[in-house]
Design an enzyme around this catalytic site. Structure first.
Site, short mmCIF file in Angstrom:
data_model
loop_
_atom_site.label_atom_id
_atom_site.label_comp_id
_atom_site.label_asym_id
_atom_site.label_seq_id
_atom_site.Cartn_x
_atom_site.Cartn_y
_atom_site.Cartn_z
N SER A 559 7.50 6.14 -1.19
CA SER A 559 8.57 5.25 -1.62
C SER A 559 9.32 4.74 -0.38
O SER A 559 8.74 4.09 0.47
CB SER A 559 9.48 5.96 -2.62
N ASP A 644 4.20 0.85 -11.58
CA ASP A 644 5.40 1.27 -10.84
C ASP A 644 6.51 0.24 -11.02
O ASP A 644 6.34 -0.95 -10.77
CB ASP A 644 5.04 1.40 -9.35
N HIS A 679 5.60 5.10 -10.65
CA HIS A 679 6.12 5.49 -9.35
C HIS A 679 5.83 6.95 -9.02
O HIS A 679 5.62 7.30 -7.87
CB HIS A 679 7.62 5.23 -9.30
#
Length: 715
Positions: A559, A644, A679
């Site tokens: 991320s 995501d 995600h």
């Protein structure tokens, strides 16, 4: 293995040459370049030849065909490592107790816990009435709920005040857009209520029929409205009780410790606001303190007072208190725990007779017990480098404090402390199977000097017998954004690396909050590059100190940590042999120019707004996608999820396409796209271990580390 003693570190012996593009029998996918200009309001423009890979609907045939081609290429590239991957998977799974369960906690009439069954992917949420010898009541068997879904997640659940109804939210895609369901726990019936497009926040009113929830904006996915649903009514008639018009704010719901109030918690990067209504007679949501820029606070209520954590004239935060009826009047707030420039206050938990305060000092976490008379003491720690946090304490009347404790060598442990006698009881240490013995490992807290003279804390783990002779392989992990602190928690997965003679390091770089609020401020906005140079300087330090060979260093991040490793790949590619970049935020400027993308408007105070030319130029200077050049890069494993919602799949897709087109080496670039995930990757626990095994197999091969089964893991 010869005569090497089992208490020594396994030698990092290469048995397979690192794979590269020249040794793989198939070529990587070639992505068409289509001219596209990205313009900023101040007139700056950039060409983005892979912009066409963005498809908000995830339905474009050309895009899906490209992603499938990447997965097929990844399969072909990783095929020679199939035995290594299988051995790693067996190790990872072999360390978990497959029928493990959580420590039960008491709330009102029931003991609540979760448990797994052998071979099953998902948790079972259960409870027992009165004591743990009573018959089990299964509230949610997530294995049954997930049946027929490629992805399934329970985001959150809340029990009604009378303990008969369970409200929960589920996601069957991975996009973190949840659907509300309600179950009657007495009858086992799931009610026909289905309200989609929600966040995870829920709160019951005292009448057991009114439920508050947060509805997201359909386009931006931002939390936009708080609505209330009355059982038996149509969801289409649910009234809006609050609407947030400022796109820089997120919101969620909570019930205070006293259970007297339901609160809407509003927060941006630099401001907060709390609006509350009484659970017994919900009505107007009154403001505890109106929002102001650079004024942050959170609050909880118990007894006759509010306790408030705030940065009001306190960079590292302090605790204040005010009477229960002091709505909107900050002038009545009084210091409860004064500001300390050397101590960062993270959080607090209220009890009738004491308060537990989570603090951070010297880069480590600790818990302070504060009695009603103001006397305080700290919970003891057993090691010099550790992480400690308040655990689930559902009943404020208790004089027992539950907390979690861990280190890089100590599995997550739950303790119960009697605050009257200071007696401590270990309730559970997370079991680690496969022959694990914590005394076989060593951890150190080191301090690396950054290029501006700042001392950066580093946590390292290795197996005893390791020699600091500059020959070992190293995996260095980092994050460094949002003030998130990367504490030295135990990871059983990492044992598969250190058991093979590797060193594992956590770089506690600026942008996190390990060293207090200034640590965060010095790693965001126009100070963001400190995050990346800190990470590189930690690498140099570890190599100089003999913890790693200069040509056997790998980096990993996900991320915003993907932004980190993408930036260091551009800034110092020669220092890293391999990089694993998961769901990476790599197209910084384009994303932050687009207000339709989730997270953008809420994060201007984290990265800056590129509509301002000063921020545009600065952000462009480190944006991994924009800074890709014609030069050599490390071998890379990039991972993403098609659904995501935090970092859209097209960011890593464009990044991989441009990286392949521009780099001048033959190092591998593997791009794994989870077509049924978001995600956080795939939703099942065994599925996630397969993902980790693939990433580790890639790393070990690139670093020249033996990938056959580790001699330190019992079969």
């Amino acid at each position: 293995m010869g005569d090497r003693p089992l208490d020594a570190a396994a030698p990092a012996t290469a048995v397979t040459l690192p794979l590269n593009a020249g040794t793989v029998p198939v070529p990587p996918p070639v992505v068409e370049q289509r001219p596209y200009e990205v313009a900023a309001p101040h007139g700056a423009t950039r060409q983005d030849e892979y912009y066409w890979l963005r498809d908000d609907e995830r339905a474009d045939r050309d895009v899906l065909a490209y992603l499938e081609a990447e997965n097929n290429y990844a399969d072909a590239v990783m095929a020679p490592l199939a035995d290594s991957e299988a051995a790693l998977y067996e190790e990872l799974v072999g360390r978990i107790k497959q029928d493990d369960s959580s420590v039960p906690y008491k709330y009102k009439d029931y003991w609540y816990y979760t448990r797994f069954e052998v071979g099953q992917e998902y948790r079972i949420h259960a409870r027992r009435k009165g004591n743990m010898d009573a018959p089990e009541e299964i509230m949610l068997d997530v294995n049954q709920l997930a049946d027929g879904h490629d992805f399934y997640q329970i985001g959150h659940w809340e029990i009604s005040p009378d303990q008969t109804l369970l409200a929960y939210v589920e996601d069957t895609v991975g996009r973190r857009q949840f659907t509300l369901r309600i179950k009657n726990l007495a009858s086992g019936e799931t009610l026909p209520v289905q309200i989609p497009g929600l966040s995870t926040s829920l709160a019951w009113a005292a009448d057991n029929t009114t439920l508050y929830y947060v509805l997201n904006d359909e386009a931006t996915l931002l939390t936009r409205w708080v609505k209330s649903h009355t059982l038996g009514s149509e969801a289409s008639s649910d009234p809006i009780v609050y609407e947030e018009l400022d796109d820089s704010f997120y919101m969620g719901l909570s019930t205070t410790r006293s259970e007297k109030y339901i609160c809407i918690n509003l927060g941006s990067t630099v401001s907060n606001e709390l609006r509350c209504t009484e659970t017994e007679a919900p009505g107007e949501f009154r403001v505890l303190a109106p929002r102001e820029r650079d004024f942050e606070y959170s609050a909880d209520h118990l007894g006759s007072r509010w306790v408030i954590r705030t940065n009001l004239n306190a960079q590292n935060f302090k605790l204040m208190a005010v009477g229960g009826d002091a709505w909107g009047d900050r002038s009545q707030w009084r210091d409860l725990i004064a500001h300390d420039a050397g101590v960062f206050i993270r959080d607090f938990e209220l009890f009738d007779d004491f308060m537990a305060v989570g603090e951070r000092s010297g880069g480590l976490t600790r818990i302070r017990i504060v009695a009603r008379d103001g006397q305080s003491r700290y919970v003891d720690a057993d090691e010099t480098a550790y992480a400690m946090a308040v655990s689930v304490n559902a009943e404020p009347t208790s004089d027992q404090l539950r907390y979690t404790y861990t280190s890089m060598t100590t599995p997550a442990s739950t303790y119960e402390l009697d605050v009257r006698t200071n007696e401590r009881k270990l309730l559970k240490e997370q079991p680690v199977l496969g022959g694990f013995d914590k005394t076989d490992y060593a951890t150190e807290r080191l301090w690396a000097t950054a290029r501006d003279g700042t001392l950066i804390p580093v946590s390292v783990l290795y197996r005893k017998g390791f020699e600091r002779d500059g020959t070992a392989a190293l995996l260095q992990y980092g994050y460094g954004s949002y003030g998130f602190s990367n504490d030295p928690w135990f990871s059983s997965n990492v044992l598969s690396l250190v058991n093979r003679g590797m060193v594992y390091a956590l770089a506690h770089i600026r942008g996190g909050q390990e060293m207090g609020r200034s640590w965060y401020d010095d790693g965001k906005l126009l100070n963001k590059i400190n995050t990346f140079t800190d990470f590189i300087d930690v690498t140099d330090f570890l190599v100089e100190q003999g913890y790693a060979a200069p040509d056997r260093v790998a980096a990993m991040g996900g991320s915003a940590g993907g932004l980190l490793v993408g930036a260091i790949a551009n800034m110092a590619p020669e220092k890293y042999r391999a990089i694993v970049s998961l769901v990476p935020f790599v197209d910084v400027v384009t994303t932050m120019l687009d207000e339709s993308i989730p997270l953008t408007t809420n994060e201007y105070d984290e990265w800056g707004n590129p509509e301002d030319e000063t921020f545009y130029d600065y952000m462009l200077s480190y944006s991994p996608y924009d800074q890709l050049k014609a030069k050599n890069y490390p071998a890379m494993f990039v991972g993403t999820g098609l659904w995501d919602s935090q970092v859209q799949y097209w960011e890593p897709s464009k990044y991989v396409a441009r990286l392949r087109a521009r780099k001048t080496d033959d190092n591998l670039v593997v791009y794994r796209v989870q077509m049924e995930a978001g995600h956080g990757g795939q939703s099942g626990r065994f599925q996630r271990y397969r993902e980790t095994a693939e990433q580790f197999a890639f790393l070990l091969n690139q670093l020249g580390v033996e990938t056959l089964p580790s001699p330190h893991d019992a079969p």
